[in-house]
Motif scaffolding. Structure first.
Motif, PDB file in Angstrom:
ATOM      1  N   THR A 200       0.797  -1.043  -0.092  1.00 57.21           N
ATOM      2  CA  THR A 200       0.009   0.008   0.125  1.00 57.21           C
ATOM      3  C   THR A 200       0.871   1.217  -0.045  1.00 57.21           C
ATOM      4  O   THR A 200       0.566   2.113  -0.737  1.00 57.21           O
ATOM      5  CB  THR A 200      -0.937  -0.079   1.299  1.00 57.21           C
ATOM      6  OG1 THR A 200      -1.813  -1.122   1.086  1.00 57.21           O
ATOM      7  CG2 THR A 200      -1.692   1.293   1.332  1.00 57.21           C
ATOM      8  N   LEU A 203       2.637   1.723  -3.429  1.00 53.98           N
ATOM      9  CA  LEU A 203       1.560   2.246  -4.486  1.00 53.98           C
ATOM     10  C   LEU A 203       1.446   3.906  -4.293  1.00 53.98           C
ATOM     11  O   LEU A 203       1.162   4.449  -5.108  1.00 53.98           O
ATOM     12  CB  LEU A 203       0.231   1.298  -4.512  1.00 53.98           C
ATOM     13  CG  LEU A 203       0.353  -0.121  -4.671  1.00 53.98           C
ATOM     14  CD1 LEU A 203      -1.020  -0.641  -4.501  1.00 53.98           C
ATOM     15  CD2 LEU A 203       0.803  -0.118  -6.444  1.00 53.98           C
ATOM     16  N   LEU A 206       4.473   5.393  -5.671  1.00 54.98           N
ATOM     17  CA  LEU A 206       4.303   5.213  -7.046  1.00 54.98           C
ATOM     18  C   LEU A 206       3.368   6.284  -7.510  1.00 54.98           C
ATOM     19  O   LEU A 206       3.840   6.901  -8.847  1.00 54.98           O
ATOM     20  CB  LEU A 206       4.130   3.803  -7.444  1.00 54.98           C
ATOM     21  CG  LEU A 206       4.040   3.640  -8.892  1.00 54.98           C
ATOM     22  CD1 LEU A 206       5.448   3.700  -9.348  1.00 54.98           C
ATOM     23  CD2 LEU A 206       3.430   2.140  -8.994  1.00 54.98           C
ATOM     24  N   ALA A 207       2.293   6.345  -7.000  1.00 56.80           N
ATOM     25  CA  ALA A 207       1.267   7.429  -7.642  1.00 56.80           C
ATOM     26  C   ALA A 207       1.959   8.765  -7.600  1.00 56.80           C
ATOM     27  O   ALA A 207       1.780   9.779  -8.474  1.00 56.80           O
ATOM     28  CB  ALA A 207      -0.023   7.222  -6.641  1.00 56.80           C
TER      29      ALA A 207
END
Length: 231
Positions: A200, A203, A206-207
């Protein structure tokens, strides 16, 4: 994902903290980079020596080590200074937010110093001479000629430095700042789902880095639009 119910608020506030650290560190890094590049390009041997020492130290030492030394070292230094005026003071704890933000800013600022220095050197001397021929003052030459040209040349590496700052924000969890990685560690101690929690966090990072990459790409296109028109 239902196992994360009850933790989303903590992740949100952790994300806000990450963005705050990123913003403060970026400002510090840009300021240090510009000052360092200006010092390295100056005619003063003292300024060049200081800038060289700065880049050698902060580029050569591991980032985590710099963060820990800065956090504990600054706390000790502040305590000793305050004790000169008030001996009753036992210890001053440096807030993890400022310790982390300043340390990351100084680290990445050392890399930005070299990026900005190379970009300044890449500005066409003919444009500077033409500006002088037009009787522009030094601050006008810097504002209207050198800085815009330097900015265009520095943008690709500047984007990489922004990504480095964002990824380095994960380090501040070591000194107790409650950002998303810290939240994941706390949640894992209760629900014992390390892969889910750390994925989580990955991610989320990464976003954010994807947004930064796209934004820098847009800035590069905008900064170089006159070159396409010249062709």
């Amino acid at each position: 994902m239902s196992m994360l119910d009850g933790w989303w608020d903590d992740f949100f506030f952790g994300l806000v903290t990450v963005l705050q650290v990123f913003s403060v560190s970026l400002v510090i890094a840009v300021v240090c980079g510009l000052l360092g590049a200006s010092a390295k390009l100056s005619k003063s041997r003292v300024l060049r020596g200081i800038a060289q020492a700065y880049t050698i130290v902060f580029r050569g030492a591991p980032e985590l080590l710099v963060l820990l030394l800065f956090y504990f070292g600054m706390a000790i230094a502040l305590t000793q200074v305050v004790q000169l005026f008030d001996p009753s003071v036992k210890f001053i704890d440096l807030p993890p937010f400022w310790a982390g933000s300043i340390a990351i800013g100084l680290i990445v600022g050392a890399y930005m110093t070299e990026t900005f220095r190379g970009a300044f050197l890449g500005v066409d001397r003919g444009q500077i001479e033409a500006a002088r021929a037009l009787s522009l003052k030094r601050h006008q030459i810097f504002r209207y000629v050198r800085f815009p040209q330097m900015w265009r040349l520095a943008l690709p590496n500047f984007g990489n430095h922004m990504l480095s700052i964002m990824k380095d924000t994960a380090l501040v969890s070591i000194i107790g700042l409650e950002e998303i990685l810290f939240v994941a560690k706390m949640a894992n101690s209760l629900i014992h789902r390390p892969f889910l929690l750390y994925m989580t966090v990955a991610l989320i990072y990464l976003a954010i880095t994807t947004v930064i990459t796209l934004a820098v790409g847009w800035l590069e296109v905008r900064a170089n639009r006159h070159l396409r028109g010249a062709r």
